[in-house]
Design a protein around this motif. Sequence first.
Motif, mmCIF file in Angstrom:
data_model
loop_
_atom_site.group_PDB
_atom_site.id
_atom_site.type_symbol
_atom_site.label_atom_id
_atom_site.label_comp_id
_atom_site.label_asym_id
_atom_site.label_seq_id
_atom_site.Cartn_x
_atom_site.Cartn_y
_atom_site.Cartn_z
ATOM 1 N N UNK A 8 11.408 -4.151 -13.552
ATOM 2 C CA UNK A 8 11.475 -2.966 -12.699
ATOM 3 C C UNK A 8 11.121 -3.313 -11.253
ATOM 4 N N UNK A 9 11.657 -2.476 -10.370
ATOM 5 C CA UNK A 9 11.234 -2.519 -8.968
ATOM 6 C C UNK A 9 10.645 -1.161 -8.678
ATOM 7 N N UNK A 10 9.371 -1.124 -8.276
ATOM 8 C CA UNK A 10 8.870 0.142 -7.750
ATOM 9 C C UNK A 10 9.290 0.144 -6.283
ATOM 10 N N UNK A 11 10.039 1.183 -5.906
ATOM 11 C CA UNK A 11 10.749 1.096 -4.635
ATOM 12 C C UNK A 11 10.607 2.380 -3.840
ATOM 13 N N UNK B 114 12.229 5.164 1.383
ATOM 14 C CA UNK B 114 12.498 5.094 2.825
ATOM 15 C C UNK B 114 12.442 3.667 3.368
ATOM 16 N N UNK B 115 12.454 2.685 2.463
ATOM 17 C CA UNK B 115 12.380 1.296 2.908
ATOM 18 C C UNK B 115 13.647 0.552 2.464
ATOM 19 N N UNK B 116 14.504 0.263 3.425
ATOM 20 C CA UNK B 116 15.775 -0.390 3.096
ATOM 21 C C UNK B 116 15.710 -1.870 3.455
ATOM 22 N N UNK B 117 16.017 -2.744 2.495
ATOM 23 C CA UNK B 117 16.039 -4.182 2.805
ATOM 24 C C UNK B 117 17.258 -4.492 3.665
ATOM 25 N N UNK B 118 17.027 -5.151 4.791
ATOM 26 C CA UNK B 118 18.145 -5.457 5.688
ATOM 27 C C UNK B 118 18.662 -6.883 5.492
ATOM 28 N N UNK C 228 6.495 -9.573 -4.599
ATOM 29 C CA UNK C 228 6.319 -8.497 -3.627
ATOM 30 C C UNK C 228 7.322 -8.664 -2.492
ATOM 31 N N UNK C 229 8.387 -7.887 -2.566
ATOM 32 C CA UNK C 229 9.464 -8.042 -1.584
ATOM 33 C C UNK C 229 9.029 -7.552 -0.197
ATOM 34 N N UNK D 114 0.296 -4.709 7.281
ATOM 35 C CA UNK D 114 0.219 -6.160 7.482
ATOM 36 C C UNK D 114 -1.013 -6.809 6.879
ATOM 37 N N UNK D 115 -1.755 -6.084 6.023
ATOM 38 C CA UNK D 115 -2.949 -6.716 5.441
ATOM 39 C C UNK D 115 -2.553 -7.561 4.226
ATOM 40 N N UNK D 116 -3.321 -8.603 4.013
ATOM 41 C CA UNK D 116 -2.945 -9.669 3.079
ATOM 42 C C UNK D 116 -2.753 -9.188 1.632
ATOM 43 N N UNK D 117 -3.559 -8.171 1.239
ATOM 44 C CA UNK D 117 -3.502 -7.740 -0.167
ATOM 45 C C UNK D 117 -2.521 -6.579 -0.376
ATOM 46 N N UNK D 118 -1.753 -6.259 0.629
ATOM 47 C CA UNK D 118 -0.784 -5.169 0.517
ATOM 48 C C UNK D 118 0.288 -5.506 -0.534
ATOM 49 N N UNK D 119 0.502 -4.598 -1.505
ATOM 50 C CA UNK D 119 1.570 -4.819 -2.498
ATOM 51 C C UNK D 119 2.475 -3.581 -2.639
ATOM 52 N N UNK D 120 2.420 -2.692 -1.645
ATOM 53 C CA UNK D 120 3.218 -1.461 -1.725
ATOM 54 C C UNK D 120 4.649 -1.669 -1.252
ATOM 55 N N UNK D 121 5.347 -0.568 -1.145
ATOM 56 C CA UNK D 121 6.717 -0.586 -0.608
ATOM 57 C C UNK D 121 7.766 -0.946 -1.641
#
Length: 299
Positions: A121-124, A127-131, A146-147, A157-164
């Motif tokens: 799965x991708x939790x997506x 409002x975030x489109x990969x360009x 983590x894409x 921009x924090x190191x432990x960010x896994x959202x989006x």
Amino acid sequence: MVRLRHIVGGLLLCLACTIAVSIFFAFSLLNPTQSCLFPSVTKGKIRYNSDWGSHQLALIVPFRDRFEELLVFAPYMQNFLNEQKIKHKIFIINQVDQHRFNRASLINVGHLQSREECDYLAMHDIDLLPLNPALNYSYPEGGPFHIASPDLHPRYHYRTFVGGILLLTREDFELVNGLSNKYWGWGLEDDELYARMKKAKLNISRPKDINTGQKNTFKHIHDTKKRKRDTARLYNQREATRWRDHQTGLNTVQYRVVSKHKLMIDEASMTVINVELICNYTVTPWCDHKSVKSSKHRR
Ligand code: UDP
Ligand code: MN
């Protein structure tokens, strides 16, 4: 004589048919929408060629009141994934109850509703489109991928960010017991997921050699005036959601599927699942805005 003419006529007819069929196949091979790049769609059923691999991705989108974004997102993502030959299904998990938005619980529901059909799965975010086409959505064998990396995300921009945007196999998602159900309103549920993945010793990786930077790797279609983040912290929410949650997760999410719909937007097909989340008021009294609760009491 008459019979001979019939036989010759029959043979000529066969020859003509063979040539016509050969020409038809030759043209269909040359047509990219039917052969190599894109899967063919007949009566809503997608047929993939064998070089698309055996894995199937569930693109799980936690959703409420983002119709304009959906109109852009679904066709864009279907095309982006087809270009990479990623077999996929899009699931829009639409929260239709009166509670505050709960991204994490919706992702738990998305997993439960799609696990029969898809093995990762991708939790997506919608409002975030990969360009950048080099952002790879294939099966994450080596652990969570983590894409929307903090090096590339336009805002976080924090190191432990896994959202989006985060890819996980079904097994890894179940290993960490999904996400906590305590996060009603905006934020922190992804940080709590980071703690779960670290505890489970999963190896989180991120895209490498992407040279489009924080400005041009994703498009974040988020008008912050129109789409206000629900940052309220009610009751003891702040203290209770600060640490790793050992109490709730995939195995405790309570919900009701109200209805399911097949939806097409342009060429993109998806399943919309209308979901009512059920709040445990003892554990999370902050699941409603005070106005909702007081109007309930008035009734
Ligand atoms: N979302 C939604 N409706 C809401 C709030 C959030 O559909 O009312 C979903 C949507 O997929 C969105 C994601 O949750 O992209 C993350 O929320 P948001 O964009 O507010 O967070 P950000 O990453 O911009 O801080
Ligand atoms: Mn956003």
